[in-house]
Design an enzyme around this catalytic site. Structure first.
Site: not given
Length: 442
Positions: A249, A297, A334, A338, A365-366, A394
């Site tokens: 973390g 990470r 991401r 988030y 297309c979003e 990620y």
């Protein structure tokens, strides 16, 4: 730009990573392109390994958290650096094995491991499995019994520590899907259950309080709570855990809102955690447990960037300016997940002053296909090479073929030279597993 050890601006005003000019990389390999600096990855692995050796007499192991970025090359690097890995699926474990990674240094996680994944793990000699449900303990015991083996396991605990991080990446809240709560007796109950299984060998406990954490106190409190729990279980059940996996973390720099940590800072985080474990062991008269940590990470996050080519530019006067790229949420979801923030720059004009704020839009297309909002850039033009920093973790691992776009290739840079570690996809790759029923064929 807040430069990192892996990045610099060269005399041409271009962004470099690991000594390679990103403009040259874009020309040679095309865009979108994931780029990783091998030296940075190795340095991060080494700082954790060295700290365990110096501060804990080598009585522990660094486990690279595969979910951050999984491909054969990263497992090959981990193997050479002498660290372990944690895997959260049969696919990650398979990839590690294909890279020649030793199975006995692999640990398997997951809150709902599939039977076929457990079978694959057992059949290939996985070192340890972290139990996260009663059902899993029962199934695993039966599978081990059928194979005539005893499987080493840990139990995932929930110490109830809420780290100062995004709610989506907190994993030790009392309502988390992960682990057994220490506070309400659930962790004690599952310990009794696992100890009763003839073909499971309980080695200890695991906890992980979340990701992208910058303050030490959360780690220290979590370690103290689990060590107190280990002492309590020894007193009540006569079982003393010999392994403690404290998770990971540790945070990384995405923007100047985040601290800019040096290698020594990561060593200090681990020193503080080790200090808490040693203090509690002495306080309770416990043996110092074999210590595992799972930094993923922080090992690959800042080692990676993504390169794009600027396409359409749409300026909605007085409202917003969009700079569209040839990638999008299919290679970096991401922001959509988030609202994650990134540092963005024009790789071919990296030394120029930023004169405007723009939104980086993808090609999907979003309407939610956004990579970054209100980021400062020089006035971009179609054809510019755009770099998004700190995409090593990620991004590739969450990528998809949404809209039947290609998942980008990945290259590894070593001393200024780059080579593929994930090859480009083709249209044939997109339809490789498609099947047309006979009744629909012409």
């Amino acid at each position: 730009m807040n430069e990192r050890e892996t990045l610099k601006i060269n005399r041409l005003g271009h962004l470099e990573i690991g000594g390679a000019d990103t403009v040259d990389l874009a020309k040679e390999f095309g865009t979108p392109l994931y780029v990783f600096d091998e030296a940075h990855i190795r340095n991060m692995m080494r700082v954790y390994k060295t700290t365990i050796e110096k501060e804990y007499d080598g009585n522990g192991l660094v486990l690279y958290a595969s979910k951050a970025f999984s491909c054969e090359a990263v497992y090959a690097i981990a193997r050479e650096e002498g660290i372990g890995v944690d895997v959260v699926s049969g696919g990650e474990f398979y990839t590690a094995l294909k890279a020649g990674f030793p199975a006995d240094k692999a640990y398997m996680h997951g809150n709902n491991k599939l039977v076929r994944e457990l079978e694959f793990a057992l059949d290939n000699g996985i070192g340890n499995i972290v139990i996260d449900s009663y059902r899993e303990a029962d199934i695993l015991n039966d599978l081990a019994k059928k194979r005539g083996i005893k499987q080493n396991v840990l139990i995932r605990t929930n110490p109830g520590v809420e780290a100062h991080t995004h709610a989506f990446v907190q994993t030790a809240r009392t309502d988390s899907k992960f682990g057994f709560s220490i506070g309400d007796g659930a962790a004690e109950d599952i310990t009794r259950h696992v100890l009763s299984k003839e073909n499971l060998v309980l080695k200890g406990y695991h906890c992980h309080i979340g990701s992208q954490i910058f303050e030490k106190q959360s780690f220290i409190i979590a370690a103290e709570k689990v060590m107190d729990f280990i002492a309590s279980i020894k007193q009540k059940l006569g079982f003393e855990a010999c392994v403690l996996n404290i998770g990971g973390g540790f945070g990384v720099w995405y923007t100047d809102e985040d601290p800019k940590l040096k290698l020594s800072d990561y060593a200090d985080y681990l020193k503080a955690l080790i200090g808490a474990v040693k203090t509690k062991a002495a306080e309770h008269g416990l043996n110092k447990p074999y210590l595992l940590i799972e930094p993923g990470r922080s090992i690959v996050g800042e080692a990676g960037i993504t390169l794009y080519t600027v396409g359409a530019i749409k300026d909605i006067k007085g409202i917003k300016k969009y700079v569209a790229i040839d990638g999008g949420m299919f290679d970096n979801p991401r922001y959509a997940l988030y609202q994650s923030k990134y540092t963005v720059l024009l790789a071919d004009r990296a030394g120029e002053e930023c004169t405007e704020k723009v939104t980086i839009a993808g090609k999907c297309c979003e309407s939610g296909d956004i990579i970054a909002v209100d980021v400062p850039l020089p006035e971009a033009e179609s054809g510019n090479i755009l770099a998004v920093l700190t995409t090593g973790a990620y991004n590739y691992s969450m990528a998809s073929n949404y809209n039947r776009n290609f998942i980008p290739a990945a290259v590894l840079v070593n001393d200024g030279k780059a080579e593929y570690i994930v090859k480009p996809q083709t249209y044939e790759d997109l339809i490789r597993n498609d099947v047309i029923p006979e009744r629909l064929k012409k």
